[in-house]
Design a protein around this motif. Structure first.
Motif, short mmCIF file in Angstrom:
data_model
loop_
_atom_site.label_atom_id
_atom_site.label_comp_id
_atom_site.label_asym_id
_atom_site.label_seq_id
_atom_site.Cartn_x
_atom_site.Cartn_y
_atom_site.Cartn_z
N UNK A 11 33.48 -40.59 45.99
CA UNK A 11 33.40 -39.58 47.03
C UNK A 11 33.78 -38.21 46.49
N UNK A 12 34.82 -38.20 45.67
CA UNK A 12 35.29 -36.91 45.18
C UNK A 12 34.42 -36.36 44.06
N UNK A 13 33.77 -37.26 43.31
CA UNK A 13 32.99 -36.80 42.16
C UNK A 13 31.53 -36.53 42.47
N UNK A 14 30.96 -37.33 43.35
CA UNK A 14 29.52 -37.21 43.57
C UNK A 14 29.18 -35.88 44.21
N UNK A 15 28.43 -35.09 43.49
CA UNK A 15 27.88 -33.89 44.12
C UNK A 15 26.58 -34.32 44.73
N UNK A 16 26.25 -33.82 45.90
CA UNK A 16 25.00 -34.21 46.52
C UNK A 16 23.95 -33.20 46.08
N UNK A 17 22.88 -33.69 45.43
CA UNK A 17 21.89 -32.75 44.92
C UNK A 17 21.13 -32.12 46.07
N UNK A 18 20.98 -30.82 45.98
CA UNK A 18 20.32 -30.09 47.07
C UNK A 18 18.87 -29.81 46.69
N UNK A 19 18.15 -30.85 46.30
CA UNK A 19 16.77 -30.65 45.90
C UNK A 19 15.93 -30.17 47.08
N UNK A 20 15.07 -29.22 46.82
CA UNK A 20 14.22 -28.70 47.88
C UNK A 20 13.26 -29.80 48.31
N UNK A 21 13.20 -30.05 49.59
CA UNK A 21 12.36 -31.13 50.09
C UNK A 21 10.91 -30.70 50.18
N UNK A 22 10.00 -31.66 50.05
CA UNK A 22 8.58 -31.40 50.28
C UNK A 22 8.41 -31.04 51.75
N UNK A 23 7.27 -30.49 52.05
CA UNK A 23 7.06 -30.00 53.41
C UNK A 23 7.26 -31.07 54.46
N UNK A 24 6.99 -32.30 54.11
CA UNK A 24 7.00 -33.30 55.18
C UNK A 24 7.64 -34.63 54.78
N UNK A 25 8.35 -34.67 53.66
CA UNK A 25 8.99 -35.95 53.29
C UNK A 25 10.50 -35.83 53.41
N UNK A 26 11.12 -36.87 53.94
CA UNK A 26 12.59 -36.84 54.07
C UNK A 26 13.20 -37.09 52.70
N UNK A 27 14.17 -36.26 52.28
CA UNK A 27 14.81 -36.54 51.01
C UNK A 27 15.57 -37.87 51.07
N UNK A 28 15.62 -38.57 49.94
CA UNK A 28 16.35 -39.83 49.93
C UNK A 28 17.84 -39.57 50.11
N UNK A 29 18.48 -40.48 50.82
CA UNK A 29 19.90 -40.33 51.08
C UNK A 29 20.69 -40.66 49.83
N UNK A 30 21.82 -39.97 49.61
CA UNK A 30 22.68 -40.38 48.50
C UNK A 30 23.09 -41.83 48.70
N UNK A 31 23.17 -42.57 47.59
CA UNK A 31 23.48 -43.99 47.71
C UNK A 31 24.88 -44.19 48.29
N UNK A 32 24.96 -45.08 49.22
CA UNK A 32 26.27 -45.41 49.77
C UNK A 32 26.27 -46.89 50.13
N UNK A 33 26.97 -47.69 49.35
CA UNK A 33 26.93 -49.13 49.60
C UNK A 33 27.91 -49.53 50.69
#
Ligand code: GLA
Ligand code: CA
Length: 686
Positions: A11-33
């Motif tokens: 939690x403390x280390x993972x930076x969430x990548x702020x990749x620009x999303x395509x016009x109509x696709x949902x960005x994948x969620x950061x993995x969380x088991x």
């Protein structure tokens, strides 16, 4: 299974990548088991109904029975009690004693659940209301056997054509005051609380909840028969679980109903105020004390109709306490060990709670589940006189019905930042609206997402006819003043408030004025139910997780099935074109029985809902169950929210505390509930 420390580190280390999303696709969620591994079983592995050779009860109850203060145990139990199978109980057969100390942020309004009074949530009503079927524990049922658990209905048969469902009620079971439970209770609920649309049961049951045109009749004292317009409707049995089909004690309620008394509907609703103790219940514990803003105490129900395989009458725990505090305090106390249970769901508390629970000596376990806490921004779509009717709100509701406007709203929201404003790390993720990612009916390809883009949002406002005509940076109504939108949010939860504040600030940047209205508890519910808002930040229900539970909330299939769009005085909902399609899809889904067809229908729902920004999703994240380590029989992987809340999922009636771990926290030891209507803390049987 991830350990606390590695989770904390991640939690403390993972930076969430702020990749620009395509016009109509949902960005994948950061993995969380999810942490706990669920042990999947069949319905018959969990429970059955049968008579056992003998039955047992706690010693103090046996003593009261011996003193002539209670009928013999076998006369208090039904002919064939529900029997929980030992094999499905993680730690096996339990022992009697102890208490579970809940802490809640709500306050009991009174005990008339059936006429819409809230009991303060946090599991009070979940424990008091037993329903025809049960769904909370379904998280542990294998997919191929997935159907609601029997409960007050111990079995059912479908007619060949699938239009009739005959249900057999548990026979000889009694309310907590010793009066028989039977089909008359079921019929009173249906006829006088559901079909009588002047009564509004809590959790929103309406005659359309089981599919439009459904009927229910009594066959005999222990049998009722449903008829449905559709064949084998898939949602029907799910809607018979908490919170839509949980009958109340007709012998107590019926005399107060307006059809049998001089009471108004309001008087009926208020006939069992917070000071009325021992309201008869089919639940495992009965309310015996209520000190306003302080505590609600429940004691074991000596007529409870469930047992373990050794014939021990349940529950194992003698008492339930609900301290009346705040929801945030629930997390703090559960972690500290002064409370016993919390659904960790306000993301602002995650870091602190995780750190404290990571200590091996910590009194409580903390276990994260899937991302099932989803928030949306809902638009009030009624332009038919439901809710506020002043000129300003009428103009706003009209805007809400304009797709350009909704697109503007969704594109002005920086969901990444909204999520991070609650908690940093891999918890929150972007939620476009519709069904939640990772749930069984979710389909990514059917999900349309309009990414954050302030310029595009401004253009869309312009396309909706909104321009800043007086140059103060905020858009005006055509030929009028600045647009002003009221945003209703629940003041009792920090997450709701943080999200609302984020929405207000982001709207301002795009040139739209939004005014937050933070309202507490039942007043928030009342404002929501009366349509007194333009927009609303709301935590989503089970419908976006399971699709089969609360399906009637997905779209206005009836005049009042959906919170954000209800009928006006003429009883009609003014559906928008795309919305009429959603209604059609949802109606088909409720009626569909073919699994493939159901999957396809939910894809259509997802497409229509997200493309049209039906509800603007905000953020979604996982919750964690915090429970004191002294409790046994907590199933691994119990989610805090899925078909129902964890208070139902963990099957509290079979949770116990081992003899050497029992606390001395019962406030009314060795007592049983008194008579219905007795005073708080008074009249207990001892
Ligand atoms: C409230 C709480 C939830 C859960 C439910 C149970 O909504 O926020 O965590 O306890 O009550 O009804
Ligand atoms: Ca202006």
């Amino acid at each position: 299974m991830k350990t606390m420390t590695s989770l904390l580190a991640a939690m403390l280390l993972t930076g969430v990548s702020a990749t620009a999303a395509m016009a109509d696709a949902v960005p994948d969620a950061p993995k969380f088991d999810a942490q706990g591994k669920v042990n999947l079983v069949g319905v018959n592995d969990i429970l059955t109904y049968k008579a056992l050779p003998s039955y047992n009860q706690p010693d103090f109850v046996a003593a009261l029975e011996k003193a002539g203060k209670l009928p013999p145990l076998k006369d208090r139990l039904p002919k064939e009690p529900m029997v929980y199978k030992t094999g499905n109980m993680k730690d096996g057969i339990g022992v009697y004693g102890d208490v579970m100390r809940h802490v809640i942020g709500g306050r009991p309004e009174g005990w008339n659940y059936w006429a819409g009074q809230s009991q303060g949530w946090g599991g009070i009503d979940i424990g008091l209301e037993e329903c025809l079927t049960r769904t909370g524990p379904l998280f542990q049922v294998k997919a191929e056997e997935l159907q609601p658990l029997p409960n007050l209905a111990k079995g059912w048969e479908w007619s060949k054509d699938g239009h009739e469902l005959t249900m057999h009620l548990i026979e000889g079971a009694k309310w907590s005051d010793g009066v028989d439970f039977n089909a008359d209770d079921v019929m009173f609920y249906w006829e006088k609380n559901v079909l009588d649309t002047s009564v509004h049961p809590l959790n929103g049951a309406t005659p359309d909840s089981w599919g439009v045109g459904t009927t229910l009749t009594k066959v005999d004292a222990n049998t009722v028969k449903w008829t449905f317009k559709a064949a084998f409707p898939s949602s029907a049995l799910y809607e018979m679980a908490y919170g839509k089909f949980c009958p109340g004690p007709a012998h107590i309620l019926a005399p107060q109903h307006p059809s049998n008394s001089k009471n108004s509907y309001e008087q009926y609703k208020n006939a069992f105020p917070g000071t009325y103790m021992a309201m008869p219940t089919m639940g495992a514990w009965v309310v015996v004390d209520h000190k306003p803003d302080n505590i609600v105490v429940l004691r074991r129900n000596p007529y409870y109709w469930k047992v373990d395989e050794k014939g021990n009458q349940l529950p194992y725990l003698n008492e339930m306490q609900y301290r009346l505090s705040t929801w945030a305090d629930r997390d703090v106390q559960a972690v500290a060990g002064t409370g016993d249970f919390s659904n960790l769901e306000q993301a602002e508390n995650y870091v602190e709670s995780l750190k404290k629970s990571a200590d091996p000596a910590a009194p409580a376990r903390l276990e994260f589940g899937q991302r099932t806490i989803g928030y949306t921004l809902d638009f009030n779509y009624s332009a038919n006189g439901w809710g506020d009717t002043d000129e300003r709100s009428v103009a706003v509701h009209k805007l809400n019905r304009d797709l350009n406007f909704r697109k503007a709203v969704t594109m002005m929201l920086d969901r990444q930042r909204l999520g991070e404003s609650l908690v940093k790390g891999p918890f929150t993720t972007i939620y476009p609206g519709g069904l939640l990612a990772g749930t069984s009916y979710y389909d990514k390809d059917s999900t349309v997402y309009y990414p954050f883009n302030v310029d595009a949002a401004k253009k869309a406002l312009d396309a909706a006819g909104l321009k800043d005509t007086d140059g103060d940076g905020l858009v005006n109504l055509p030929g009028g003043k600045n647009v002003e939108i009221t945003l209703l949010a629940n003041a009792d939860y920090q997450s709701d408030k943080s999200l609302a504040e984020g929405v207000v600030a982001m709207a301002e940047k795009a040139g739209l004025r939004v005014i937050p209205k933070f309202v507490s508890g039942k007043d928030r519910d009342a404002a929501r139910d009366a349509g007194k808002y333009d927009w609303m930040v709301i935590r989503q229900g089970t419908e976006v997780i399971t699709a089969v539970q609360n399906t009637d909330h997905l779209a206005p299939i009836g005049p009042s099935t959906t919170d954000f769009h209800k009928a006006g005085a003429d009883g009609k909902v003014d559906l928008m074109d795309f919305e009429a399609k959603i209604v059609d899809v949802v109606n088909k889904f409720i009626g569909a029985s073919d699994p493939k067809e159901r999957v396809d229908l939910m894809k259509q729902y997802q497409k229509l809902a997200t493309e049209n920004v039906y509800q603007a999703g905000l953020t979604v994240y996982p919750g964690a169950l915090i429970i004191n380590k002294r409790f046994s029989n907590i199933a691994p992987g119990a989610p805090i929210f899925m078909y129902n809340w964890a208070e139902d999922n963990i099957i509290r009636e079979r949770v116990y505390v081992a003899a050497d771990k029992q606390s001395k926290n019962e406030v009314f030891p060795n007592t049983l509930p008194g008579k219905p209507g007795s005073a708080p803390g008074d009249g207990l049987v001892k």
